[in-house]
Design a protein around this motif. Structure first.
Motif, PDB file in Angstrom:
ATOM      1  N   GLU A 228      22.772  40.522  94.482  1.00  0.00           N
ATOM      2  CA  GLU A 228      23.361  41.566  95.086  1.00  0.00           C
ATOM      3  C   GLU A 228      24.965  40.917  95.018  1.00  0.00           C
ATOM      4  N   THR A 229      25.144  39.852  95.175  1.00  0.00           N
ATOM      5  CA  THR A 229      26.633  39.605  95.157  1.00  0.00           C
ATOM      6  C   THR A 229      27.110  39.614  93.924  1.00  0.00           C
TER       7      THR A 229
ATOM      8  N   ILE B 109      33.037  37.398  99.100  1.00  0.00           N
ATOM      9  CA  ILE B 109      31.658  38.416  99.262  1.00  0.00           C
ATOM     10  C   ILE B 109      30.638  37.470  99.993  1.00  0.00           C
ATOM     11  N   GLU B 110      30.152  37.882 101.068  1.00  0.00           N
ATOM     12  CA  GLU B 110      28.674  37.320 101.426  1.00  0.00           C
ATOM     13  C   GLU B 110      27.829  38.203 101.736  1.00  0.00           C
ATOM     14  N   VAL B 111      26.633  38.165 101.050  1.00  0.00           N
ATOM     15  CA  VAL B 111      25.813  39.194 101.196  1.00  0.00           C
ATOM     16  C   VAL B 111      24.486  38.206 101.478  1.00  0.00           C
TER      17      VAL B 111
ATOM     18  N   PRO C 138      33.144  34.982  95.675  1.00  0.00           N
ATOM     19  CA  PRO C 138      31.789  34.906  95.971  1.00  0.00           C
ATOM     20  C   PRO C 138      30.868  33.877  96.488  1.00  0.00           C
ATOM     21  N   TYR C 139      30.331  33.758  97.741  1.00  0.00           N
ATOM     22  CA  TYR C 139      29.561  32.738  98.254  1.00  0.00           C
ATOM     23  C   TYR C 139      28.119  33.045  97.662  1.00  0.00           C
ATOM     24  N   MET C 140      27.637  31.656  97.038  1.00  0.00           N
ATOM     25  CA  MET C 140      26.430  31.647  96.426  1.00  0.00           C
ATOM     26  C   MET C 140      25.650  30.652  96.279  1.00  0.00           C
ATOM     27  N   MET C 141      24.277  30.695  95.965  1.00  0.00           N
ATOM     28  CA  MET C 141      23.513  29.566  95.898  1.00  0.00           C
ATOM     29  C   MET C 141      23.859  29.223  94.941  1.00  0.00           C
ATOM     30  N   PRO C 142      24.049  27.686  94.682  1.00  0.00           N
ATOM     31  CA  PRO C 142      24.496  26.978  93.430  1.00  0.00           C
ATOM     32  C   PRO C 142      23.576  26.961  92.182  1.00  0.00           C
TER      33      PRO C 142
ATOM     34  N   GLY D 243      27.759  40.016 107.506  1.00  0.00           N
ATOM     35  CA  GLY D 243      27.056  41.142 108.071  1.00  0.00           C
ATOM     36  C   GLY D 243      26.447  42.086 106.938  1.00  0.00           C
ATOM     37  N   ALA D 244      27.004  41.972 105.811  1.00  0.00           N
ATOM     38  CA  ALA D 244      26.472  42.675 104.725  1.00  0.00           C
ATOM     39  C   ALA D 244      25.098  42.542 104.295  1.00  0.00           C
ATOM     40  N   ARG D 245      24.134  43.257 104.006  1.00  0.00           N
ATOM     41  CA  ARG D 245      23.033  42.722 103.738  1.00  0.00           C
ATOM     42  C   ARG D 245      22.650  43.355 102.175  1.00  0.00           C
ATOM     43  N   ASN D 246      23.571  43.929 101.919  1.00  0.00           N
ATOM     44  CA  ASN D 246      23.547  44.401 100.208  1.00  0.00           C
ATOM     45  C   ASN D 246      24.714  44.452  99.442  1.00  0.00           C
ATOM     46  N   ALA D 247      24.653  44.856  98.167  1.00  0.00           N
ATOM     47  CA  ALA D 247      26.216  44.789  97.648  1.00  0.00           C
ATOM     48  C   ALA D 247      26.920  45.857  98.079  1.00  0.00           C
ATOM     49  N   GLU D 248      26.134  47.151  98.511  1.00  0.00           N
ATOM     50  CA  GLU D 248      26.866  48.405  98.750  1.00  0.00           C
ATOM     51  C   GLU D 248      27.639  48.187 100.273  1.00  0.00           C
ATOM     52  N   GLU D 249      26.961  47.418 101.201  1.00  0.00           N
ATOM     53  CA  GLU D 249      27.594  47.355 102.231  1.00  0.00           C
ATOM     54  C   GLU D 249      28.847  46.258 102.088  1.00  0.00           C
ATOM     55  N   ALA D 250      28.525  45.144 101.203  1.00  0.00           N
ATOM     56  CA  ALA D 250      29.694  44.553 100.957  1.00  0.00           C
ATOM     57  C   ALA D 250      30.814  44.935 100.571  1.00  0.00           C
ATOM     58  N   VAL D 251      30.718  45.943  99.396  1.00  0.00           N
ATOM     59  CA  VAL D 251      31.820  46.767  98.871  1.00  0.00           C
ATOM     60  C   VAL D 251      32.395  47.512  99.957  1.00  0.00           C
ATOM     61  N   ARG D 252      31.633  48.199 100.873  1.00  0.00           N
ATOM     62  CA  ARG D 252      32.369  48.921 101.915  1.00  0.00           C
ATOM     63  C   ARG D 252      33.141  48.052 102.778  1.00  0.00           C
TER      64      ARG D 252
END
Lengths: 262, 384
Positions: A118-119, A103-105, A135-139, A78-87
């Motif tokens: 952002e991740t 972390i999912e951004v 963190p979930y990421m693009m490889p 649900g987070a769309r940026n780093a700030e939301e993920a942190v919260r």
């Protein structure tokens, strides 16, 4: 007895925590009543928890369905940026979900592809706050290195778009990350069948995360077991050192160097 | 007496114009959409594809697709499972006012319809929200009639603030506003905005919306984009199927959502799929052209074209249809619905917009979802 004999001393270590199981369960697409059977049959020790779905009171709460002994991996979906993920991560900690966080951004509602930039930012902030960040990421190797520097405890590259069940579409890039970074690499998203999970483990992934593939199976408990066995098989194969695979022509004795005499 | 109709394509004073070509692209795509040109082969080819193009989407909505509905439903269900697993989101609408300045000839709220008008006070809204929250729901959709005068943006904003004390997710279905007003409402607690275009055929639109701000076609069609510019997390789309050519309207609805998502990739997309239902004093208006079969075809086409989108199934549909469509293609269902003003504790202050066909309580709908082997989800969002 958990695991096979060959794997008794083979622990998965993330952020200093030891796990016998290398099967991480994503919980978002299940009926809650199935959760227990899936966790048991998969011998799962770590399961994700979407903070946005975890109720703090009132209706059915996924937390009530998580048996004791399961390590919760709250995610920031649900987070769309780093700030939301942190919260969201901080909220998870306040809810008593522990220090692990996935972390999912995501800023793409069609494919749910992660935003590495952002991740990385969120990872850096949360690692400094003592979170065990996965963190979930693009490889992408460059991003993986930055995540490592930012304090990630594991790297979770996607195999294919979430829910696609397409398997290891990004295989070569995941392999590069396995070869070039020190962190456990956990394949997350896109694994559709136990055989694909096995393949990921054979090539050196430290663990596999699956959700849709199990949740959409006809018999979810049995599919959880199949994943567990496949992951164990893949891990055994990796540890044993797989033999060489010859290409279609077989191997001639020494076609180019046979002329040498002394 | 014939009323003087204003030009429905001209913005009125105070209406924000945004720099966007989406309206033109949607209207052009709809006018070029020739559903009779598709064959069964085109439909099968579309079903074979991983990601469907607008052309393929057109195939799924064509008459040629009707005999293949079972296969289409199969694909739709696979997509639903892939993207949502077992989850079915639950919510309820809350009508806080039914004053309306528009004259839409098919609507029970229209300004010439002699119904009992009302607007809840803030105390009454609080009471209503509390009653709904006690059912366990965590998402509400706040609705008003379209009267800026009687239900101004500040009033709606305060309703959002009150709702946010009790609920985690707040949707809005109100008259279209400017992007700065959407921003204000987002800051008051609103998460998503649904605007029904009703019909994308502007000529037909003109004949149905005789007066009021709603008559201005371009201001309405650009509402979703203004909502996203205002910071809303998601936007909902819907044509009232049956008002005009439903295949064209469904095609335009999908293309509208598709273009918005391309331009705003983070936006959460939602579809609603209403058909015309009988309304108070207008029982004779009930076109028969969108039967359940066609409605399911449209819902499945939305699902396959935009597999990640939320699809809400209306209480205007009967229980048996709703229960079968959730998990198959729809992912969101209302429960404990009252379309009157302040009807959740049993006492309506104002009349309803339309007659519902599925009056089940939250618990009843929740049980029905569980009986299907699906998981009722009360909240899918955390505002941080």
């Amino acid at each position: 007895m958990k695991g096979s004999i060959a794997m008794n001393n083979d622990k998965l270590i993330i952020g200093g925590h030891e796990f016998n199981s290398r099967f991480i369960l994503g919980s978002g697409k299940f009926s809650l009543k199935d959760t227990k059977a899936v966790l048991e049959n998969g011998e799962v020790e770590m399961a994700t928890l979407a903070v946005r779905r975890a109720n703090t009171g009132g209706q059915e709460n996924i937390l009530d369905y998580m048996p004791k002994g399961i390590t919760l991996l709250p995610n920031t979906s649900g987070a769309r940026n780093a700030e939301e993920a942190v919260r969201i991560a901080r909220l998870a900690r306040e809810m008593g979900c522990g220090d692990f966080v996935k972390i999912e951004v995501v800023r793409d509602s069609r494919y749910l592809l992660p935003d590495n930039e952002e991740t990385i930012k969120a990872t850096e902030i949360l690692a400094k706050e003592g979170f065990i960040v996965m963190p979930y990421m693009m490889p992408d190797l460059i991003s993986a290195r930055k995540l490592e520097d930012a304090g990630a405890a594991a790297i979770m590259p996607l195999a294919a778009p979430i829910g696609s069940n397409k398997g290891l579409c990004t295989r070569d890039f995941i392999k590069i990350i396995i070869d070039e970074t020190e962190l456990p690499v956990i394949v997350d998203a896109g694994i559709g069948k136990p055989s694909q999970a096995c393949e990921a483990m054979e090539m050196g992934c430290a663990a596999v995360m699956a959700n849709t593939a199990v949740a959409t199976a006809g018999n979810v408990a049995l599919m959880a077991k199949a994943f567990r066995l496949a992951i164990e098989a893949g891990r055994c194969a990796y540890l044993s050192g797989t033999g060489r695979v010859l290409h279609d022509r077989g191997e001639a004795s020494s076609p180019l160097t046979g002329f040498l005499q002394d | 007496m014939e009323q003087k109709r204003i030009n429905h394509m001209e913005y009125l004073e105070g209406m924000e114009r945004i720099d966007s070509d989406i309206q033109d692209r949607v209207v052009k795509a709809m006018s070029e959409y020739d559903y009779e040109s598709y064959s069964a082969e085109d439909v099968l080819k579309a079903l074979d594809k991983d990601v469907l193009s607008p052309y393929d989407y057109g195939a799924l909505l064509s008459p040629a697709a009707e005999p293949l509905l079972e296969q289409i439903a199969e694909r739709a269900m696979a997509e639903t499972r892939k993207h949502f697993g077992n989850s079915v989101m639950m919510f309820t609408p809350v009508y806080i006012a039914n004053y309306c300045e528009n004259h839409c000839i098919y609507c029970g709220f229209n300004c010439h319809n002699k119904i009992h008008r009302a607007k809840l006070s803030f105390e009454e809204i609080d009471h209503e929200m509390k009653v709904i929250a006690s059912t366990g729901l965590e998402e509400v959709l706040i609705l008003t009639g379209e009267s800026r005068k009687m239900s101004d943006v500040e009033y709606i904003g305060e309703a959002c603030r009150i709702a946010s004390k009790y609920f985690r997710v707040i949707g809005l279905e109100i008259y279209p506003v400017n992007s700065d007003e959407y921003r204000y409402l987002q800051q008051c607690g609103a998460d998503y905005v649904t605007v029904f275009q009703e019909t994308y055929d502007s000529d037909k639109y003109e004949t149905l919306h005789l007066a009021g701000h709603k008559r201005i076609f371009p201001y309405r069609i650009n509402a979703q984009e203004r909502a996203l510019m205002g910071g809303m997390r998601g936007v909902g789309f819907g044509a009232l199927l049956g008002l005009s050519d439903f295949r064209k309207d469904a095609f335009a609805t999908g293309i509208h959502a598709y273009l918005i998502q391309k331009k705003y990739p983070h936006a959460e997309i939602a579809f609603s799929c209403p058909r015309l239902r009988p309304t108070i004093n207008h029982d004779e208006i009930n076109p028969k052209d969108v039967h359940e079969k066609q409605l399911l075809q449209v819902i499945c086409a939305y699902r396959i074209f935009m597999p990640f989108a939320s699809i809400t199934i209306s209480t205007r549909e009967r229980q048996g249809f709703r229960d079968n469509v959730i998990g198959l293609a729809a992912t969101k269902i209302s429960a404990g619905v009252s379309t009157g003003i302040g009807g959740h504790d049993g006492e309506e202050k104002g009349d309803a917009q339309f007659i519902i066909s599925d009056p089940r309580s939250v618990d009843e709908v929740r049980n029905a979802i569980e009986e299907k082997g699906c998981q009722p989800v009360f909240s899918d969002y955390v505002r941080v």
